[in-house]
Design an enzyme around this catalytic site. Sequence first.
Site, mmCIF file in Angstrom:
data_model
loop_
_atom_site.group_PDB
_atom_site.id
_atom_site.type_symbol
_atom_site.label_atom_id
_atom_site.label_comp_id
_atom_site.label_asym_id
_atom_site.label_seq_id
_atom_site.Cartn_x
_atom_site.Cartn_y
_atom_site.Cartn_z
ATOM 1 N N ARG A 98 10.446 90.717 -66.593
ATOM 2 C CA ARG A 98 10.147 91.611 -67.725
ATOM 3 C C ARG A 98 9.111 91.005 -68.678
ATOM 4 O O ARG A 98 9.084 89.797 -68.903
ATOM 5 C CB ARG A 98 11.454 91.982 -68.444
ATOM 6 C CG ARG A 98 12.373 92.716 -67.479
ATOM 7 C CD ARG A 98 13.619 93.197 -68.109
ATOM 8 N NE ARG A 98 13.354 94.232 -69.108
ATOM 9 C CZ ARG A 98 14.295 94.760 -69.882
ATOM 10 N NH1 ARG A 98 15.552 94.348 -69.765
ATOM 11 N NH2 ARG A 98 13.987 95.680 -70.763
ATOM 12 N N ARG A 122 12.590 102.149 -63.964
ATOM 13 C CA ARG A 122 13.493 103.313 -64.013
ATOM 14 C C ARG A 122 12.821 104.616 -63.606
ATOM 15 O O ARG A 122 13.511 105.598 -63.330
ATOM 16 C CB ARG A 122 14.128 103.438 -65.402
ATOM 17 C CG ARG A 122 15.222 102.418 -65.601
ATOM 18 C CD ARG A 122 15.978 102.588 -66.904
ATOM 19 N NE ARG A 122 17.012 101.575 -66.981
ATOM 20 C CZ ARG A 122 17.550 101.124 -68.105
ATOM 21 N NH1 ARG A 122 17.142 101.617 -69.272
ATOM 22 N NH2 ARG A 122 18.481 100.206 -68.077
ATOM 23 N N ASP A 160 16.815 104.737 -73.503
ATOM 24 C CA ASP A 160 17.787 104.332 -72.484
ATOM 25 C C ASP A 160 18.492 105.535 -71.842
ATOM 26 O O ASP A 160 19.280 105.362 -70.912
ATOM 27 C CB ASP A 160 18.840 103.392 -73.094
ATOM 28 C CG ASP A 160 18.218 102.050 -73.483
ATOM 29 O OD1 ASP A 160 17.148 101.703 -72.953
ATOM 30 O OD2 ASP A 160 18.815 101.346 -74.336
ATOM 31 N N SER A 175 23.340 97.291 -79.011
ATOM 32 C CA SER A 175 22.298 96.804 -79.931
ATOM 33 C C SER A 175 22.916 96.240 -81.215
ATOM 34 O O SER A 175 22.527 95.178 -81.693
ATOM 35 C CB SER A 175 21.352 97.946 -80.317
ATOM 36 O OG SER A 175 20.621 98.362 -79.204
ATOM 37 N N GLN A 209 12.826 96.016 -79.749
ATOM 38 C CA GLN A 209 13.060 94.600 -79.450
ATOM 39 C C GLN A 209 11.920 93.749 -79.997
ATOM 40 O O GLN A 209 12.153 92.672 -80.554
ATOM 41 C CB GLN A 209 13.205 94.396 -77.937
ATOM 42 C CG GLN A 209 14.477 95.037 -77.405
ATOM 43 C CD GLN A 209 14.679 94.808 -75.929
ATOM 44 O OE1 GLN A 209 13.768 94.383 -75.223
ATOM 45 N NE2 GLN A 209 15.870 95.096 -75.443
#
Length: 439
Positions: free
Chosen positions: A122, A347, A316, A23, A169
């Site tokens: 996405r 995920r 994450d 990041s 984001q």
Amino acid sequence: MTRFQIRQSGPLSGRLTLPGDKSVSHRSVIIGSIANGTTRIRGILKGEDVKRTIQAFRDCGVSIESQGEWLVVKGVGLDGLKAPTSEIYLGNSGTSMRLLTGLFSAQNFETVFTGDESLSRRPMERLIKPLRTMGANISLAEGGTPPVRIHPIDEIKAIEWALTVASAQVRSAILLAGLFAKGQTRVIEPKPIRNHTSIMLAQFGCNVHRSGLEVTIEGRPNLQGQQVEIPADFSSAAFFIVAGLLVPGSELVLQKIGVNETRTGLLSALELMGASIQLENFELVGKEPVADIRVQSDSQLNGIELPAALVPLMIDEIPILAIAAARSKGRTVISGCEELRVKESDRIRTVVKGLNALGVEVEERPDGMIIEGGVFHSGQVDSFGDHRIAMAFSIAGTVAEGDVEILNCDCVNTSFPEFTDVALQCGMELVVEGEQIDE
Ligand code: S3P
């Protein structure tokens, strides 16, 4: 397609040096490119995702070159980017896609961003809505996904925007667009999320004000090139933190890891599970806190109900938490994680499939999963091209009762190209098979 073959290994030991934070690396290139003067960056992540961001700015006329251990970015100033001559391909990188869409939506030239199959699935609507409110002219593919076509505009407007999804984001995209607007842009987050953009904007001279869940920036700042040091990536350290806890007799020290509190939710979760993890030698690297993380495998972990507030602070790290949960005593309930369905893979689905493949009892829920602690058996796990799934299940393999094979492991290069080197260095028994495909 590379595969990892992993055997029960250990004990793991050593002082490990890990690559730069993904990041922070993206942000250093982005902000350096639009600053006035030269930015020198040390410790940048050499992963595929960051390379995409670097190439995007090169395509728009920014000189970005390696000089020894430094990456030197010759910033072109707020109004200095040039129109790219073709579409910009961003590979697998959601961070590049979201952050650059924000920044480029304020330009007076057209840009088209494309991505690989995963990135092309996405969601983008979540940031297009605020950007359109600011006056951006953006079209998406049917279904609200990339390719993203950004049409030129003359002027972007400042806004105040309350995020509905706890997404760093999206917030970063709005702030980066807001840099080009006159006046103040304010974003309100529903829960604390990673704050690297506002930290770095302040370092480059932007007027940033934080208050509780709000961040406000003053538009049209005079950004000045800086010397930036990138801390090692906590999200990469996470695999070795859990490995150190699970593999009997292990002791690992992970050196100079970024421990910004908006990123270290995994430590709080593991502590609730009974782990004892030491942070030593705190210092500031640039404006980001770092520390050495020492883990030992002397604690029996217990299942927990993961507190909802921790989820955005370890978004994450849920796959590797699931691996720890599967080796813990009792049941772990992970909920409030619906965002995981729109990451590099779904995920929730890919973790559940992987756990099933290794004989773990797990129930899939719309927003998470319930894991019964036990043992990992021998099996074959597909990463589905998701780097964090490949690495999390590699750690499962080190404590499995039989051999574990992970399919589709080229993706590890997106965030942690040195993963197998570090794994071997600390004593994991991992063999790489098959051919790496270069695009
Ligand atoms: C990132 C934010 C997170 C994270 C991603 C990197 C960033 O995404 O999953 O790997 O650099 O801002 P969201 O903010 O969309 O959850």
